[in-house]
Design a protein around this motif. Sequence first.
Motif, short mmCIF file in Angstrom:
data_model
loop_
_atom_site.label_atom_id
_atom_site.label_comp_id
_atom_site.label_asym_id
_atom_site.label_seq_id
_atom_site.Cartn_x
_atom_site.Cartn_y
_atom_site.Cartn_z
N ASP A 61 0.83 -1.21 0.00
CA ASP A 61 0.00 0.00 0.00
C ASP A 61 0.86 1.25 0.00
N SER A 100 2.38 1.79 -3.32
CA SER A 100 1.39 2.32 -4.26
C SER A 100 1.19 3.82 -4.06
N ALA A 157 -8.35 5.32 -10.11
CA ALA A 157 -7.92 3.94 -10.34
C ALA A 157 -6.98 3.46 -9.25
N SER A 158 -6.08 4.32 -8.81
CA SER A 158 -5.16 3.95 -7.73
C SER A 158 -5.91 3.69 -6.44
N ARG A 176 -8.99 2.62 -6.20
CA ARG A 176 -9.67 1.33 -6.35
C ARG A 176 -8.71 0.16 -6.13
N LYS A 177 -7.48 0.31 -6.67
CA LYS A 177 -6.50 -0.76 -6.54
C LYS A 177 -6.02 -0.90 -5.10
N GLN A 181 -8.86 -2.01 -2.87
CA GLN A 181 -9.43 -3.27 -3.36
C GLN A 181 -10.96 -3.23 -3.31
#
Length: 602
Positions: free
Chosen positions: A190, A193, A216-217, A219-220, A223
Amino acid sequence: MHKKLGRNTGLVRPEAPLAPPGEVLLDRTFPSTPEAKSAALSELVDALSEAGAAANESEAVSLRLCLDEALVNACMHGNRYDAEKTVRVRAARDKRAWTVLVEDQGAGFREEDLPDPDDPENLLEEGGRGVLLIREYMDEVAYFSGGAALRMTRLRKRAKGRRGELKSASASKRLRAVAHDVPLERRVADLESILSLTRAIAAESDLTRLLHLLAASCRKVLQVERTSIWVIDPVTGELFTRVAEQAGTLRVPAGKGIVGAVAEAGEPLLIPDAYADPRFNPEVDKKSGFRTREILNVPLFSAESDRVVGVLQALNRVEGKLGVYDLELAGLIAAQVGVVLEQAALREQAEERKRLQAEMDLARGIQQSLLPEQAPEVAGLEIAGANRSAAETSGDAFDYVNLGGGRTGVIVADVTGHGLGAALIMTAARAYLRALCEAHGDPAKVLAAANALLARDLKDGNFLSLCLAVFDPENGEIRFASAGHDPPLVYRPSNDAFAELDSTGPLLGVLPEADFEVIGPLPAQPGDVMVFMTDGLFECMDAGEETFGKARVQETVRGAANESAAGILDALLAAADQWTGGRPPRDDITLVVVKIGPDFGK
């Protein structure tokens, strides 16, 4: 206790400000008028730019915006555009920083009257935006003398890194405090990221792509199934989605729904069961076919954490349930999103100002192209004209027209006010007059027809003054008609006498059915000088606010009467420049000089 205004906020202090330290770059005092402010701003920006205060074009735009806001505040809010009150601006540099002092002669202000950066509505007020903009760009800002003086400092060596990183550092401490049940592998992934996201933000300049990257980041990292970024509309206060994955643009009134409640409270919110919360609107699910189970919401703050600019929302963890760790993790991303949105808004403001300036420059170029490039060749006459605008565009104009039968018309006109609106009116009036001169040829009919057209078109008290002189070189006759305009000055050197012609009708655009008379033929002798002008010439002021006056116009004409028409014109403009000390005119200046030669009428 003094009220805090924002980042690096100076307090309102009773003492007078010190002179800016180091090498003096500029020290100028100017009257509180928009025209003088614009001239002082240009000099100040040029002085700081030449000294290297802006490292690139983006910084140059931000610097100009900050200085413009400071000077506008001094002229408008401090001195209330009272031309008898002045603003002093000083700039200097030393090894540490560039410093600018702006001092007005106003009454200052009370601390409680300062704009509150925590109130989003201050963004709708020019003064509120100015304070926030100045504090966004400058490193040190302080008020003195009861608020009548402002000191701004821009450090020469700026701290590296993004402001959002400070928030991220604080959030990371909270993250560690709630992450004891989260596997180490995920925590490391995490944080990696988040670090990659910070680097991507620094490399991406397009706001749309950047916001999609952030969503998008999020969401990734979290999760989850879907994410969205909601932004507050500064005009309506409602929230709308700048990014909504797998959904169209959504809008929510201010304070309504879950995102509205989060934006209003400025606190994160985790809802484990969306349908159990009365604020949840299931209609979106019905239309999309998506089933919302849980909702994570984090407010997006400005760079100074002084106001909410939007909400970051995540829906449905793919496996398991969203928890406190996810809420804090979303806070790390939200800190980046808020800074991105605010910086984008500032860039958009700067670009909008650049666009408006480009439009004004284009309008000025078009208007200047409509002025005569050279005077017509008329037997027995010398003619010279000039126009100086007080703003980017002018409400004055002069023109030379063909009235048929070898006759030449000289037109000088003045629209009430100046600037773009006056310039547009003048452009339309010029087109009318040219067409009417070709159609009628008679000065009285030309003015009557132009008046009827302008009275139909002009609104809100706009009007036009104009004088039209007709020169007939074949028989040596001069005729004159005036629509409420200052009469031309006529000088006869043979007996050292001045005369002024009377107006022959009302202003154009006021009375739709007005009649106009024609004076003439006027007596003419070789050496006679006629000066057609707008009031900007004799109303220009010196530093003591004394006008140039018609008597000085006469003295200048008398002293230059042996010169050509162009020489007399140059003498008048030079005398006006000397009188004003080179300061830009407060009003547009237009004049045409006609000198009678020995061959006129022969």
